[in-house]
Design an enzyme around this catalytic site. Structure first.
Site, PDB file in Angstrom:
ATOM      1  N   CYS A  97      21.796 -14.669 -20.195  1.00  0.00           N
ATOM      2  CA  CYS A  97      22.571 -15.994 -19.452  1.00  0.00           C
ATOM      3  C   CYS A  97      23.482 -15.106 -18.636  1.00  0.00           C
ATOM      4  CB  CYS A  97      23.113 -17.069 -20.345  1.00  0.00           C
ATOM      5  SG  CYS A  97      24.277 -18.142 -19.470  1.00  0.00           S
ATOM      6  N   HIS A 123      20.765 -24.149 -23.361  1.00  0.00           N
ATOM      7  CA  HIS A 123      21.974 -23.199 -23.531  1.00  0.00           C
ATOM      8  C   HIS A 123      22.768 -23.630 -22.241  1.00  0.00           C
ATOM      9  CE1 HIS A 123      23.741 -19.256 -24.103  1.00  0.00           C
ATOM     10  NE2 HIS A 123      23.919 -19.037 -22.644  1.00  0.00           N
ATOM     11  N   GLU A 124      22.281 -23.639 -21.074  1.00  0.00           N
ATOM     12  CA  GLU A 124      23.166 -23.797 -19.828  1.00  0.00           C
ATOM     13  C   GLU A 124      23.807 -25.110 -19.727  1.00  0.00           C
ATOM     14  OE1 GLU A 124      23.694 -21.339 -18.011  1.00  0.00           O
ATOM     15  OE2 GLU A 124      22.150 -19.771 -18.788  1.00  0.00           O
ATOM     16  N   HIS A 139      27.010 -24.819 -21.568  1.00  0.00           N
ATOM     17  CA  HIS A 139      28.283 -24.315 -20.540  1.00  0.00           C
ATOM     18  C   HIS A 139      28.667 -25.513 -19.768  1.00  0.00           C
ATOM     19  CE1 HIS A 139      27.877 -20.117 -21.571  1.00  0.00           C
ATOM     20  NE2 HIS A 139      26.794 -20.029 -21.068  1.00  0.00           N
ATOM     21  N   HIS A 196      30.123 -18.784 -24.789  1.00  0.00           N
ATOM     22  CA  HIS A 196      29.191 -17.933 -25.507  1.00  0.00           C
ATOM     23  C   HIS A 196      29.715 -17.980 -26.975  1.00  0.00           C
ATOM     24  CE1 HIS A 196      27.065 -16.164 -21.809  1.00  0.00           C
ATOM     25  NE2 HIS A 196      26.403 -17.069 -22.296  1.00  0.00           N
TER      26      HIS A 196
END
Ligand SMILES: *[C@@H]1O[C@H](CO)[C@@H](O)[C@H](O)[C@H]1NC(C)=O
Ligand SMILES: *[C@@H]1O[C@H](CO)[C@@H](O)[C@H](O)[C@H]1NC(C)=O
Length: 509
Positions: A81, A230-231, A234, A240
């Protein structure tokens, strides 16, 4: 470069770190990124650079030296990422301290930590999201299912709820971009590999994906679902995680049987937003979340506008093989298409109907030019059929014979009268009867000059050439010159692959 919009410090520059390796970097790599070199050299002595390096080493389980050594450099070259690790330690340490201190504890230590680390979060629990664009080869229906599921991962374990909007403003926006896309040159995408995606912490609400990556919604290629999940983490404020199997680990995680969110992911999201109102968390194992990833029968019911006959033509396929009567078999998801020698494609048929005993999808297939038997490969197992009848003793654990797990492709290769199985940068010559790898194999794919690694499928055509397929490209290989002699787009250039007739509506639907 003039009018570039600068990002907040929350997003940084893995690429700059990579370049900081200076002379350690392979030459072609430097050429590719050479234009950034001056900037890197200017920065590489700064305290900020050393600090970023330390964060990177910490989150990557390397000795934290702040020095760019070979191990650190190698780690940086892995697909990951693009969001910086700068504040990961702060958020994680706070999480651990909260856990150790207990939920209601108000110790001074915890307070001090809170002052050090201010969470970036949304101040509401109901958020809207919008998918702005997507790669042409992904089916919109499948992709929307994938995005919905990715948000669900987080809402199922926290007090958050999400709603998709198709127009107008949305809290979180997901978009695909090529290269430099006005996030500043540091955040420009770098083509296949390297940085796959990045996102902004709250409350900017944007996640960007590299459009030069070949994304997939199955086990072949780069799985978009995992990277999106995953994004999205964020965009919700998660940094992370140093936990290796965490979804929020900065490295690309493979979709497997395991739960997608680790304990650490769940603690992290609850730390920001609390538990679900019912108190119950639901998480399905990874392999049960695969349904949207395969073009399954329920897509037939009108939600998909694409004509069925051309479905594989619009993207890519899982495997391809040709039989003794020159019929072509194209495998994608749960289905197989047969393309007859006249170039017309059949209706899709369910794999499991045609070959009872197969799993719902396969990874590689080949047909013997000796006797017409079908070979199928998936995971560590293989199946052999005479017509539709599974042979006695199958499926077998082909790993025992030395075959690789999860092969990319297989073909019957007439010059050797053997099966050949491809996996990554290697190929395996396989004895048909015993399904064992022959002596001196595997060997490097370099023997097949010009053929790329990680292909989708391959076959030896009756025109005397061997064809290799990857994404929307093909490579035509001359068996006596032992090299690739032509390459192009298979859907438009190879008439025998059944896509021309689909375009003119001539498909037998
Ligand atoms: C979320 O929970 C619902 C209801 O229990 C379930 O149907 C769904 O599959 C879950 N989604 C994920 C991604 O785990
Ligand atoms: C492959 O190359 C050889 C040598 O140049 C040539 O004679 C042969 O015709 C080519 N093969 C095919 C199938 O065209």
């Amino acid at each position: 470069m003039g009018a570039m919009r600068l990002l907040g410090s929350s997003l940084l520059l893995l690429r700059l770190l990579v370049l900081g390796a200076g002379r350690l970097v392979p030459e072609d790599f430097l050429q590719k990124y050479g234009y950034l070199e001056n900037e890197v050299l200017r920065r590489s002595n700064s305290a900020q650079f050393t600090e970023a390096l330390r964060e990177f080493q910490w989150v990557s389980h390397l000795p934290v030296s702040g020095v760019l050594d070979a191990a650190t450099f190698l780690q940086m070259a892995k697909p990951r990422c693009g969001v910086a690790d700068a504040e990961s330690y702060g958020q994680w340490a706070k999480r651990v301290k909260t856990l150790l201190a207990g939920r209601d504890s108000k110790t001074g230590r915890k307070k001090r930590y809170l002052n050090l680390y201010q969470s970036k979060k949304w101040y509401k629990h109901h958020l809207t999201y919008r998918l702005l664009n997507w790669p042409w080869y992904l089916s919109e229906h499948q992709l929307r299912m994938a995005v919905k599921t990715a948000f669900q991962l987080w809402s199922n374990v926290s007090a958050l709820t999400f709603q998709e909007v198709s127009e107008g403003p949305a809290d979180i926006r997901l978009a695909f971009f090529h290269g430099d896309h006005n996030d500043g040159l540091r955040n420009a995408f770098d083509g296949p590999g390297g940085a796959l995606a990045h996102a902004f912490f709250p409350r900017r609400g944007e996640a960007h994906f590299d459009n030069d990556e070949w994304w997939s919604l199955n086990s072949k290629g780069r799985n978009l679902f995992i990277v999106m999940a995953h994004e999205i983490g964020h965009t919700l404020g998660l940094e992370h995680s140093p936990v290796k199997n965490a979804l929020m680990s900065p490295y690309y995680k493979k979709l497997g049987r395991d739960f997608i969110l680790s304990f650490d992911d769940i603690v992290a999201i609850r730390d920001l937003y609390g538990a679900p109102s019912g108190g119950q968390a639901t998480q399905l194992p990874g392999n049960q979340l695969l349904r949207f990833q395969e073009w399954s029968t329920n897509v037939h019911s009108g939600t998909e506008t694409m004509p069925l006959g051309s479905f594989y033509c619009q993207s890519s396929f899982d495997a391809i093989a040709v039989d003794l009567n020159r019929n072509l078999y194209i495998f994608k998801g749960h289905h197989v298409w047969v393309v007859f020698p006249d170039g017309k494609a059949s209706k899709p048929q369910l794999l499991q109907k045609r070959w009872p005993g197969l799993p719902t999808t396969i990874e590689a297939a080949a047909i013997s030019q000796e006797d017409g038997r079908f070979y199928f490969f998936k995971g560590g197992r293989c199946w052999r059929y005479r017509d539709s009848a599974l042979e006695l003793g199958f499926p077998q654990k082909c790993r025992k014979g030395g075959l690789p797990r999860h092969p990319d492709a297989a073909l019957y290769y007439p010059p050797l009268s053997h099966l050949v199985v491809f996996k990554g940068p290697k190929y395996y010559v396989v004895n048909e009867e015993l399904l064992e790898v022959e002596l001196y194999y595997p060997r490097s794919l370099r023997d097949w000059k010009g053929v790329p690694a990680a292909i989708n499928g391959a076959l030896a055509h009756h025109d005397g050439f061997t064809y290799f397929f990857k994404h929307d490209q093909y490579w035509k290989f001359n068996q006596s010159k032992l090299k690739v002699v032509a390459t192009g787009k298979w859907a438009t250039e190879l008439h025998w692959i059944g896509c021309q007739s689909a375009k003119t509506g001539g498909t037998a639907l």
